[in-house]
Design a protein around this motif. Structure first.
Motif, PDB file in Angstrom:
ATOM      1  N   ILE A  86      59.483 107.600  44.782  1.00 40.49           N
ATOM      2  CA  ILE A  86      60.299 106.303  45.192  1.00 40.49           C
ATOM      3  C   ILE A  86      59.916 104.975  44.113  1.00 40.49           C
ATOM      4  CG2 ILE A  86      60.019 104.359  46.850  1.00 40.49           C
ATOM      5  CD1 ILE A  86      61.939 106.270  47.583  1.00 40.49           C
ATOM      6  N   TRP A 105      55.942  92.387  46.671  1.00 44.80           N
ATOM      7  CA  TRP A 105      55.995  93.617  47.327  1.00 44.80           C
ATOM      8  C   TRP A 105      54.532  93.705  47.992  1.00 44.80           C
ATOM      9  CZ3 TRP A 105      56.925  98.809  43.957  1.00 44.80           C
ATOM     10  CH2 TRP A 105      56.993  99.834  45.048  1.00 44.80           C
ATOM     11  N   LEU A 114      62.352 106.725  55.006  1.00 46.57           N
ATOM     12  CA  LEU A 114      62.929 105.489  54.581  1.00 46.57           C
ATOM     13  C   LEU A 114      63.422 104.761  55.835  1.00 46.57           C
ATOM     14  CD1 LEU A 114      64.968 106.687  51.538  1.00 46.57           C
ATOM     15  CD2 LEU A 114      63.269 105.007  51.612  1.00 46.57           C
ATOM     16  N   PRO A 115      63.594 103.485  55.851  1.00 43.00           N
ATOM     17  CA  PRO A 115      62.698 102.601  54.634  1.00 43.00           C
ATOM     18  C   PRO A 115      61.499 102.143  54.618  1.00 43.00           C
ATOM     19  CG  PRO A 115      63.911 101.139  56.289  1.00 43.00           C
ATOM     20  CD  PRO A 115      63.901 102.726  56.784  1.00 43.00           C
ATOM     21  N   LEU A 145      58.799 101.884  51.773  1.00 39.85           N
ATOM     22  CA  LEU A 145      58.853 100.588  51.000  1.00 39.85           C
ATOM     23  C   LEU A 145      57.815  99.792  51.454  1.00 39.85           C
ATOM     24  CD1 LEU A 145      62.853 100.273  50.615  1.00 39.85           C
ATOM     25  CD2 LEU A 145      61.171 101.392  48.745  1.00 39.85           C
ATOM     26  N   TRP A 146      57.307  99.599  52.838  1.00 40.86           N
ATOM     27  CA  TRP A 146      56.273  98.940  53.020  1.00 40.86           C
ATOM     28  C   TRP A 146      55.185  99.494  53.718  1.00 40.86           C
ATOM     29  CZ3 TRP A 146      61.390  97.825  55.020  1.00 40.86           C
ATOM     30  CH2 TRP A 146      61.793  98.315  56.042  1.00 40.86           C
TER      31      TRP A 146
END
Length: 343
Positions: free
Chosen positions: A127, A152, A173-174, A177-178
């Motif tokens: 990713i 980010w 996902l998602p 991403l965090w």
């Protein structure tokens, strides 16, 4: 957009340190009757920080070569490790299987751990590589990359809750991403972009910050974003303190070369050893650590050879048109080639 032309021997040695820490943690887990011992997973955090740093150094690299080399770095040796692990585990009559997500390393909320390869970190790497390739394709400036990296990190610490180990390693996902661990990549990117300025901080001060941040991390819940924030600060501070040290150590160099292979195959080797020996307990930790490290080291040397050969022939393997490279800072061809082949 410019990138540092140097090969960082200290970073390469830190790869060896990260691999040894991961092997030690898994050996302790198995020796302790498959019961986790409260540790920090600092080896994985260090790997993520190194990845961010190294990828930042490649931001002026030809985009097509960057993508090709990232794919060749991760997948061929990983698939070979899956085959080797499957053969070894099948020999002791342990069930083996593979899912689409474990083969292709895309984010998933479902784990397939029968091969015992800790592949969840590789999904995080993929990713990160995908996001970096997009940023490099549009040729974002160093300033823009830095701003995005900071945003980010802030988003992760504002949004991410403290998950259990399953959601931490396989957020899907998602959520990936965090996820708390993902913030370490942009920390490494910031260090790579601004290394020439950050390296002016005295080594001793950097080491002290790393130690303090590491100790502070124990005040936060396991897998929480704040814990990973301080572990990331510890890892990047350590990275900055030792990056440009020329260790002149053959052992550190070869262990650094073999670090990816060590990461891939040490756990299956430990699991097979436990099944064969039928002994557990922390007294056996050194033995299982040695078995995992040696098996991974042998595979790692093979992995290093495979990757260097594939990287040298990447254009013929992919047969894709090459995008014209934008002018970058003067770089020694030999040094850049070594950096590419070891990253």
């Amino acid at each position: 957009m410019t990138a540092s032309p140097r090969f960082f021997g200290g970073i390469h040695a830190l790869r060896a340190v990260a691999a040894i820490l991961v092997v030690g943690e898994h050996a302790a887990y198995v020796a302790n009757h498959y019961t986790p011992i409260r540790m920090t997973s600092f080896g994985v955090v260090l790997f993520f920080a190194i990845s961010g740093f190294v990828i930042a150094l490649q931001r002026a690299k030809n985009w097509t070569n960057f993508v090709q080399h990232r794919l060749l770095r991760i997948y061929p040796s990983y698939w070979l490790a899956m085959i080797v692990a499957a053969i070894g585990l099948a020999a002791i009559r342990s069930p083996v299987s593979a899912s689409a997500s474990s083969l292709l390393l895309y984010p998933s909320t479902v784990s397939n751990s029968t091969l015992t390869i800790p592949y969840w970190t590789l999904a995080f790497e993929i990713i990160f590589y995908a996001l970096a390739s997009v940023a490099y394709w549009v040729r974002l400036s160093d300033r823009s990359l830095t701003i995005l990296a900071v945003i980010w990190i802030l988003v992760v610490n504002l949004v991410a809750a403290a998950p259990d180990v399953g959601r931490y390693t396989f957020p899907g996902l998602p959520g990936i991403l965090w996820s708390p661990a993902v913030q370490v990549f942009p920390m490494g990117v910031i260090c790579g972009i601004h290394f020439d300025d950050l390296r002016k901080v005295p080594r001793l001060a950097g080491l002290l910050v790393a130690l303090v941040a590491f100790c502070v991390s124990f005040a936060f819940p396991e897998y929480s974003s704040h814990k990973l924030l301080f572990l990331g600060v510890a890892a990047t501070s350590l990275l900055l303190a030792v990056a440009d040290i020329d260790l002149n150590s053959r052992m550190a160099g070869t262990l650094g070369d073999a670090s990816y292979g060590i990461y891939l195959l040490h756990f299956p080797a430990i699991i097979i050893a436990v099944h064969v020996l039928h002994v557990q307990g922390l007294a056996w930790l050194p033995l299982y650590f040695a078995i995992g490290l040696m098996a991974g080291y042998v595979f790692g040397l093979l992995d290093c050879r495979i990757y260097r050969r594939l990287a040298a022939n990447s254009s013929r393997i992919f047969r894709l048109p090459t995008r014209t490279k934008e002018p970058a800072a003067a770089t020694s061809g030999a040094i850049q080639s070594e950096q590419d082949q070891r990253s």
